[in-house]
Design a protein around this motif. Structure first.
Motif, PDB file in Angstrom:
ATOM      1  N   PRO A 165      16.453   8.894  -7.114  1.00 57.45           N
ATOM      2  CA  PRO A 165      16.414   9.977  -6.138  1.00 57.45           C
ATOM      3  C   PRO A 165      15.206   9.918  -5.196  1.00 57.45           C
ATOM      4  N   TYR A 166      14.395   8.866  -5.293  1.00 58.47           N
ATOM      5  CA  TYR A 166      13.175   8.828  -4.484  1.00 58.47           C
ATOM      6  C   TYR A 166      13.391   8.130  -3.143  1.00 58.47           C
ATOM      7  N   GLU A 167      12.704   8.657  -2.136  1.00 59.11           N
ATOM      8  CA  GLU A 167      12.598   7.965  -0.852  1.00 59.11           C
ATOM      9  C   GLU A 167      11.114   7.899  -0.523  1.00 59.11           C
ATOM     10  N   LEU A 168      10.670   6.730  -0.089  1.00 59.39           N
ATOM     11  CA  LEU A 168       9.252   6.580   0.230  1.00 59.39           C
ATOM     12  C   LEU A 168       9.107   5.975   1.629  1.00 59.39           C
ATOM     13  N   TYR A 169       8.333   6.650   2.470  1.00 52.77           N
ATOM     14  CA  TYR A 169       8.075   6.182   3.834  1.00 52.77           C
ATOM     15  C   TYR A 169       6.577   5.963   3.948  1.00 52.77           C
ATOM     16  N   VAL A 170       6.166   4.733   4.241  1.00 53.32           N
ATOM     17  CA  VAL A 170       4.738   4.430   4.235  1.00 53.32           C
ATOM     18  C   VAL A 170       4.288   3.931   5.600  1.00 53.32           C
ATOM     19  N   LEU A 171       3.138   4.424   6.018  1.00 49.27           N
ATOM     20  CA  LEU A 171       2.517   3.961   7.260  1.00 49.27           C
ATOM     21  C   LEU A 171       1.354   3.044   6.902  1.00 49.27           C
ATOM     22  N   TYR A 172       1.398   1.818   7.424  1.00 50.72           N
ATOM     23  CA  TYR A 172       0.350   0.833   7.137  1.00 50.72           C
ATOM     24  C   TYR A 172      -0.463   0.530   8.383  1.00 50.72           C
ATOM     25  N   SER A 173      -1.696   0.117   8.173  1.00 46.10           N
ATOM     26  CA  SER A 173      -2.484  -0.364   9.311  1.00 46.10           C
ATOM     27  C   SER A 173      -1.953  -1.747   9.692  1.00 46.10           C
ATOM     28  N   ILE A 174      -2.325  -2.207  10.854  1.00 47.34           N
ATOM     29  CA  ILE A 174      -1.779  -3.449  11.394  1.00 47.34           C
ATOM     30  C   ILE A 174      -2.235  -4.670  10.578  1.00 47.34           C
TER      31      ILE A 174
END
Lengths: 416, 252
Positions: free
Chosen positions: A381-390
């Motif tokens: 049931p998990y959704e993960l949205y990750v923002l990474y540095s370049i």
């Protein structure tokens, strides 16, 4: 996000209120009239006009209970229409929450209604706030939580306190995010969870409140009372109850039930803005993430996963920009690539989105831009949205995201 | 209860600027001395032991027409941010304000804990439990009018008689908001003076300006101190009467 929200009476097209977000000139009356007119024209010809896109804006219409028309005009972000339709739906439900369904569907005196409906402005405005909010619940349809090490202790205090209030519904908010809540509180619908937290955060700061509320799904016509008490700065305990106890009665109990929790409450506020314990290590290149549990309707979000030392300040991406990118990334993925979440709101799904044409279910997706990279993972049931540095190598996105997910969900004592 | 006391009858007016006053005031200010602290219900101002003042709690019900500025006034008095956009208050909101004063006759410092009860005008009409909850055991009622609305000012006597029964023993205050727009006002200083004398009720004035940057401690405090002093002084006087120390109100 700059936006206009217009509310008109469905019968006569009388403007009831407008809200604007961002530095916008108010819409001239003829424009409001035309926007409503084109929708009315369509409906007299048995056509329902749902949305339209101009060069740079998107417009959605929706009529509620043949009583109120809401029109939302927003910058076009190339996301699925359904996000705006969800937003307009939530605007209506927040009007129900503070004003009641009966009075919304049965407007007797328009002038009086215009005065009284102002009561929902704070909450509606916060729905339009988008990236100005430090929570993501309005977008994810799941309520923001914090994973504090003190949570299991605070749970006992909360359970005892709600018993004194003779109500099974209680929750403890730390800087506006749910730290702990009673079992019954978690049984509220996801929209109710989201709107209740937003309501408390949107109102002016004060010591205690006694607010009549109409639970949009549980009790849209019969009011309950939402009592809130600010225990220490940053921590509010909320209880939903019936006619008793009175605000003063319950406030007298606050000291008795919470005094011994003082140190735990104080230390729970220090989880902000990270929102999860420092014992969970994260990769340096992670600038922020949204973790959603679709079953429990909870989400854990942060855009400040680690303390930035002052020498690096200004060199990394701003907090606001991180929120903005995460929001945009979420919108670009959900309902286009990922299957929509099972939501308890009836939204009209537009037929031609990518996920309906795919023969399989997409489980992962990513983007690489000049300034940042993003990775999304969908493991029911998990959704993960990750923002990474370049700086993170693209080949490492997947493994780093997997590692982050497993370290966030392995804690048995604190669960999202 | 008709109480109108001369400023400085019980309370030392500029005490908060004195050396001793500053020491006590520090307990309700942030370290930078620009802003007042917000206290949760479990929190209290902390003092050096030799200063620890007596505490008195009072409940003040704030009422007035919709949009007149009740919530803004309380935000201003409590040192919170004044809301930039008007919206109707749903239900009841209470706010605790701590204010230390020096009582002249007894030469002691007293910490007043003022609990302001604010209720949206429409919530009062729509929900039966709101008004009784606000009036229950209230020590004072603050009637709010706006300096740009003369009819609201003229309606104050009726409003007072609607909310307070003569036997209630409740202290009354009048608060005029939007005093910054006084130039546009039809209410003169003379009207205010006459009102004070006729109804034996102090009339306070406040500017709830939003984008007002407090650059130093004095800026914020100089505005709210006279108001809080007046409120505390009248509540103190009432307390003395209730305890039988005064039989008649002090004449101005």
């Amino acid at each position: 996000m700059a936006a206009y929200l217009l509310c008109l009476s469905a019968g006569g097209g009388v403007p009831l209120f407008t809200r604007t977000k961002g530095d916008l000139k108010p819409l001239p009356f003829p424009v409001i009239g035309s926007l409503n007119g084109v929708h009315m024209f369509a409906s007299t010809h048995d056509v329902s006009l749902l949305s339209t896109t101009t060069v740079d804006a998107k417009v959605v219409w929706k009529v509620f209970h043949d009583s109120i028309t809401l029109i939302l005009v927003s910058r076009d972000d190339n996301a699925s229409d359904s996000h705006l339709q969800q937003l307009i739906e939530k605007v209506f439900l927040s009007m129900v929450l503070v004003y009641g369904l009966d009075d919304l569907t049965n407007i007797k005196n328009i002038e009086r209604f215009k005065k009284e409906i102002k009561v929902c402005f704070k909450l509606v405005d916060s729905l339009l706030d988008q990236a100005d909010l430090d929570t993501f619940s309005d977008l994810t349809d799941s309520v923001d939580v914090v994973l504090g090490p003190e949570n299991s202790i605070l749970q006992e205090y909360l359970d005892a306190f709600v018993e004194a209030a003779a109500s099974p519904y209680g929750c403890l908010l730390v800087w506006g995010k749910v730290a702990v809540a009673t079992r019954k509180w978690w049984s509220l619908s996801s929209v109710e969870l989201v709107l209740l937290s937003l309501l408390v955060n949107s109102l002016p700061k004060c010591s205690a409140r006694d607010i009549p509320i109409f639970l949009p799904h549980g009790s849209p016509k019969v009011p309950h009372r939402l009592l809130t008490f600010q225990l220490v700065q940053g921590v509010e305990v909320c209880v939903v109850c019936g006619p008793t106890p009175s605000l003063a009665e319950l406030q007298r109990e606050v000291d008795r039930f919470w005094r011994t929790a003082f140190e735990y409450l104080k230390s729970s506020t220090r989880i902000h803005p990270r929102n999860f314990p420092t014992s969970i290590l994260t990769d340096q290149s992670i600038l922020g993430f949204i973790l959603i549990n679709r079953e429990s309707h909870r989400c854990l979000c942060t855009v400040e996963p680690m303390e930035e030392d002052s020498s690096r300040q200004g060199k990394t991406m701003s907090i606001y920009r991180r929120r903005e990118i995460l929001r945009a990334f979420y919108k670009s993925v959900v309902r286009t690539i990922f299957t929509p979440p099972q939501s308890d709101m009836d939204s009209t799904e537009t037929a031609d989105t990518l996920h309906t044409r795919l023969k399989h279910k997409a489980l992962e997706t990513y983007i690489v831009s000049e300034t940042h990279k993003c990775f999304a993972m969908n493991t029911n049931p998990y959704e993960l949205y990750v923002l990474y540095s370049i700086h993170i190598p693209t080949y490492a996105l997947r493994s780093t995201t997997t590692k982050l997910l497993s370290s966030l969900i392995k804690e048995k004592t604190m669960q999202v | 209860m008709d109480i109108l006391v001369k400023p400085g009858s019980h309370v030392q007016w500029d005490w908060y600027k004195s050396h001793e006053g500053r020491e006590v005031i520090m307990s309700i200010m942030h370290r930078n001395l620009h802003q007042r602290k917000v206290f949760g219900l479990l929190e209290r101002p902390s003092f050096p032991p030799h200063l620890a003042p007596e505490e008195y709690r009072f409940k003040i019900f704030v009422c007035g027409k919709s949009g007149v500025g009740k919530t803004s006034t309380i935000s201003k008095l409590s040192g919170n941010e004044v809301p930039s956009i008007h919206s109707e208050t749903p239900g009841i909101q209470t706010t605790e304000v701590y204010w230390p004063v020096k009582i002249l006759h007894e030469d002691k410092v007293v910490m007043f804990q003022l609990q302001f009860w604010d209720a949206g005008e429409n919530a009062l009409k729509k929900f039966d439990h709101v008004l009784p909850a606000c009036k229950d055991q209230a020590d004072a009622v603050m009637f709010v009018f706006s300096f740009v609305d003369k009819s609201g000012f003229e309606d104050l006597p009726q409003q007072m008689s609607r909310v307070i029964e003569p036997q209630d023993n409740i202290c009354r205050f009048i608060m005029g908001t939007k005093y910054d727009l006084h130039a546009h006002s039809e209410i003169t200083q003379r009207d205010i003076r006459d009102f004070e004398q006729q109804w034996r009720t102090p009339v306070l004035r406040i500017k709830n300006i939003t984008d007002y940057r407090q650059t130093e401690l004095r800026g914020d405090l100089n505005e709210v101190a006279p108001i809080l002093n007046t409120i505390c002084e009248h509540l103190w006087h009432r307390e003395q009467i209730l305890q039988g120390r005064y039989s008649i109100p002090v004449e101005v």
